[in-house]
Design a protein around this motif. Structure first.
Motif, PDB file in Angstrom:
ATOM      1  N   UNK A   1       0.640  -1.200   0.207  1.00  0.00           N
ATOM      2  CA  UNK A   1      -0.217   0.173  -0.260  1.00  0.00           C
ATOM      3  C   UNK A   1       1.106   0.962   0.237  1.00  0.00           C
ATOM      4  N   UNK A   2       2.075   1.215   0.642  1.00  0.00           N
ATOM      5  CA  UNK A   2       2.633   2.206   0.848  1.00  0.00           C
ATOM      6  C   UNK A   2       3.522   2.460  -0.910  1.00  0.00           C
ATOM      7  N   UNK A   3       3.965   1.404  -1.623  1.00  0.00           N
ATOM      8  CA  UNK A   3       4.620   1.759  -2.982  1.00  0.00           C
ATOM      9  C   UNK A   3       3.532   2.250  -3.608  1.00  0.00           C
ATOM     10  N   UNK A   4       2.435   1.485  -3.725  1.00  0.00           N
ATOM     11  CA  UNK A   4       1.609   1.923  -4.470  1.00  0.00           C
ATOM     12  C   UNK A   4       0.926   3.439  -4.101  1.00  0.00           C
ATOM     13  N   UNK A   5       0.991   3.970  -2.538  1.00  0.00           N
ATOM     14  CA  UNK A   5       0.488   5.717  -2.464  1.00  0.00           C
ATOM     15  C   UNK A   5       1.268   6.294  -2.964  1.00  0.00           C
ATOM     16  N   UNK A   6       2.987   5.521  -2.790  1.00  0.00           N
ATOM     17  CA  UNK A   6       3.842   6.655  -2.870  1.00  0.00           C
ATOM     18  C   UNK A   6       3.414   7.130  -5.152  1.00  0.00           C
ATOM     19  N   UNK A   7       3.404   6.047  -5.513  1.00  0.00           N
ATOM     20  CA  UNK A   7       3.568   6.488  -6.960  1.00  0.00           C
ATOM     21  C   UNK A   7       1.404   7.029  -7.719  1.00  0.00           C
ATOM     22  N   UNK A   8       1.114   7.066  -6.784  1.00  0.00           N
ATOM     23  CA  UNK A   8      -0.358   7.195  -6.896  1.00  0.00           C
ATOM     24  C   UNK A   8      -1.292   7.876  -5.906  1.00  0.00           C
ATOM     25  N   UNK A   9      -1.119   9.099  -5.115  1.00  0.00           N
ATOM     26  CA  UNK A   9      -1.996   9.432  -3.335  1.00  0.00           C
ATOM     27  C   UNK A   9      -3.688   8.946  -3.669  1.00  0.00           C
ATOM     28  N   UNK A  10      -4.572   9.348  -4.763  1.00  0.00           N
ATOM     29  CA  UNK A  10      -5.326   8.841  -4.653  1.00  0.00           C
ATOM     30  C   UNK A  10      -5.845   7.311  -5.049  1.00  0.00           C
TER      31      UNK A  10
END
Ligand code: GDD
Ligand code: MG
Length: 351
Positions: A95-104
């Motif tokens: 989730x942290x990796x994904x959020x870094x890529x796309x905060x939304x």
């Protein structure tokens, strides 16, 4: 903004001898359809999620198996774990990796090894949940109508009176004991947790920072190297330090913003040979057969599987699991299928 985290790091030991640590059940064609479970799950998700947004979470040792079975997946979509720490650490990390890529980002977290027949209904349920989670800070579960006091599932106590599609969860209870499960069932306000979750990256990370402070600090410490070349080193050193705990105990039992969508699709988590038997077509003698050519005399309700199309002759056997592999032959009563895990341990000690 739609993403998926596909969990594919479990071992499926009750499906021994087919499922093994070297080659777990999600990488097998358990249903005899020509597709492995992870291939089926991946293709189901591509109906609503762009391929490049589907991340596969698995142990390092299965990295090559994933790439081999899912040729459309790029290496950067395979999130590998250097140690088995159950589902909470890998979900937080991804989730942290994904959020870094796309905060939304809004994501579904799904097991790689379930059976879902009505894919259209599944996708519709998913879409509704995605929309709800894009707008609100909620953790969404999909609920299944329970049929017996199964102690291997999570139970969702929900507000049955609620008129809206998504119901507020009063309490989530992971794997209750038998008596508790029985009592839950008798009240009628409970659903089984399908193990499929929908939430925004922001909501799940917020929940982790409230209920798993240590784990969150551990993984956030490396955030600047995520999605870069240095990520591997950080993870190899730090991942094994995370607590071994499932998302159900770590977050869902604790959070107050959990909701449930009563699922409108048929679901089976294919946890045991018996659950696989239930889902397969049967022969006239009510045997379920994968690969084998069976001659059955006075033999019914058996789950029969061979690794190649071997001839199997069976007489006088009922409610048995008969599974053949190159090096192992298992003949075991279906009623004791939960014990296969234990038997496997004994086999490993002895041979
Ligand atoms: N990547 C990764 N790493 N995946 C893992 C790991 C891990 O360390 N451990 C388990 N998984 C994967 C499994 O392969 C499976 O697809 C999924 O995560 C869930 O793990 P299980 O071990 O099968 O969980 P469970 O069956 O005991 O319980 C969960 O599923 C039930 C429904 O099938 C819970 O969510 C229950 O509440 C739920 O009812
Ligand atoms: Mg399971």
């Amino acid at each position: 903004n739609y993403y998926a985290i596909l969990m594919a790091g479990g071992v499926g030991s009750r499906f021994w001898p087919v499922s093994t640590t070297e080659f777990p059940k999600q990488f097998h064609d358990m249903l005899g359809t020509g597709e492995t479970l992870i291939q089926r799950t991946f293709s189901r998700l591509t109906k609503i999620i762009p391929k490049e947004n589907i991340f596969i979470l698995t142990n390092q040792r299965y990295n090559d198996l994933v790439l081999e079975q899912l040729p459309e997946v790029q290496q950067k979509q395979v999130v590998t774990e250097p140690a088995m720490r159950n589902t909470a650490p890998c979900i937080l990390y991804a989730s942290l990796k994904i959020q870094k890529d796309n905060p939304d980002a809004v994501m579904v977290v799904a097991p790689s090894d379930h059976w879902i027949e009505d894919e259209t209904a599944f996708i519709a349920n998913l879409e509704q949940s995605f929309i709800a989670c894009s707008k609100s800070d909620i953790l969404m579960t999909l609920g299944i109508q329970p049929t017996f006091p199964n102690t291997g599932y999570g139970y969702i106590h929900y507000d049955k009176e609620s008129k809206v599609a998504r119901k507020k969860v009063i309490q989530f209870t992971e794997k209750p004991d038998y008596d508790t499960a029985k009592q839950f069932l008798s009240t009628g306000n409970y659903l089984w947790n399908a193990g499929i979750f929908i939430w925004s990256a922001k909501s799940i990370i917020t929940a982790f920072s409230r209920f798993q402070k240590e784990m969150t600090a551990l993984f956030e410490k490396g955030i600047q190297v995520y999605n870069t070349k240095e990520e591997g080193d950080f993870i190899n050193t730090n991942y094994p330090l995370a607590e071994n705990i499932s998302i159900d105990y770590a977050i869902l039992e604790k959070a107050e913003n959990v909701y449930v969508f009563p699922a409108t699709f048929d679901w089976n988590d294919l946890g045991t040979w018996g659950s696989l038997y239930d889902k397969l077509d049967k022969t006239e003698a009510n045997n379920a057969v994968v690969n084998a050519n069976v001659l059955a005399v006075n033999a019914s309700n058996n789950m029969i599987r061979t690794s190649s199309d071997k001839i199997v002759v069976v007489d006088g056997l009922e409610d048995y699991i008969i599974v053949d592999k190159e090096d192992v032959l298992l003949i075991y009563p279906k009623s004791k299928e939960q014990d296969i895990k234990v038997v496997l341990k004994k086999v490993k000690e002895k041979y």
